[in-house]
Design an enzyme around this catalytic site. Structure first.
Site, short mmCIF file in Angstrom:
data_model
loop_
_atom_site.label_atom_id
_atom_site.label_comp_id
_atom_site.label_asym_id
_atom_site.label_seq_id
_atom_site.Cartn_x
_atom_site.Cartn_y
_atom_site.Cartn_z
N SER A 138 -28.60 39.97 -0.98
CA SER A 138 -28.45 38.52 -1.14
C SER A 138 -29.16 38.11 -2.42
O SER A 138 -30.14 38.75 -2.84
CB SER A 138 -29.08 37.79 0.04
OG SER A 138 -29.14 36.39 -0.20
N TYR A 151 -36.23 36.62 5.85
CA TYR A 151 -34.92 36.98 5.29
C TYR A 151 -35.06 37.52 3.87
O TYR A 151 -34.50 38.56 3.52
CB TYR A 151 -34.00 35.77 5.32
CG TYR A 151 -32.57 36.06 4.94
CD1 TYR A 151 -31.66 36.52 5.88
CD2 TYR A 151 -32.13 35.87 3.64
CE1 TYR A 151 -30.34 36.78 5.54
CE2 TYR A 151 -30.82 36.13 3.28
CZ TYR A 151 -29.93 36.58 4.23
OH TYR A 151 -28.62 36.84 3.88
#
Length: 251
Positions: A138, A151
């Protein structure tokens, strides 16, 4: 693409994963994909036919991962590529001082330990085929919003795991990473629900003029696991419409 080539995709029932499965199946790959969500996984397999196989599996559990890889080999006889896509997507977990250890650990287990386990058990088969691995990370590995520590840490770890594996597994196996930005997956959740269009300002803020789609990630992944990408390994490919190169100041 020869029909005999086989790819394993984790987290393939919804979102980017579903886009990967559909794109690769359409390009002639035989696809084995796993997901915890059984209903959308089975529906996707039924729709795509005999060259696609769904397996219910939790990538954070080693026994289930071992069985997943074994089922891929039993189904199609070989393994040429792995795309580690499965992950817990919600990045916001609240203020760090209130982040409980169970939430932190579950993100690590799925988003980072999962790719490690799948790679560990796939490597013997990928060595035989001269295969390739793609990890889906990401842009949050590179930049952050508040309250997204768990995350971001897992995705940053996945970028680092990618280049470590590339050095350890080369020249037999190439390993690369894709870091998506904003990918609109609302229509790719497995229930075929129609979604309203995004407002124009969501698209306009991107230097390319639009929000990303699962096909943007799938087409790059297909290239990276193909022989045409034979000189590429250890790289993190950012696919975000240019957003991480844009200076943003509040006026």
């Amino acid at each position: 693409m020869p029909e005999s080539r086989v790819v394993l995709v984790t987290g393939g029932a919804r979102g980017i994963g579903r886009g990967l499965v559909e794109h690769l199946a359409g390009a002639g790959w035989r696809v084995v994909f796993c997901d915890l969500d059984q209903d959308p996984g089975q529906r996707l397999q039924q729709r795509l036919g005999d060259t696609v196989r769904y397996v219910q599996a939790d990538v954070s559990r080693e026994l289930e991962v071992r069985n997943l890889v074994a089922e891929a080999i039993a189904a199609f006889g070989r393994l040429d590529a792995v795309i580690n896509n499965a992950g817990l997507a919600g990045p916001h977990t609240g203020p760090v001082e209130a982040l409980d250890l169970a939430t932190w650990q579950r993100r690590l287990d799925v988003n980072l330990t999962g790719p490690f386990l799948v790679t560990k058990h796939a490597v013997p088969h990928l060595r035989r085929s001269g295969g390739a691995i793609v990890n889906i990370a990401s842009t949050r590995a590179l930049q952050s919003e508040p309250n997204s520590e768990a995350y971001a840490a897992t995705k940053g770890g996945l970028v680092a795991l990618t280049h470590a594996l590339a050095i350890s597994l080369g020249p037999d196996i190439r390993v690369n990473c894709i870091s998506p930005g904003w990918i609109d997956t609302r229509a790719w959740q497995g229930d075929d629900t129609e979604v309203p269009p995004l407002p124009p300002h969501d698209h306009a803020q991107h230097p390319v003029g639009r929000v990303g789609q699962p096909r943007d990630i799938a087409s790059l992944a297909a290239f990276l696991i193909s022989p045409e990408a034979g000189f590429i390994t250890g790289q993190n490919c950012v696919v975000d419409g240019g957003m991480t190169r844009k200076m943003i100041y509040q006026e």
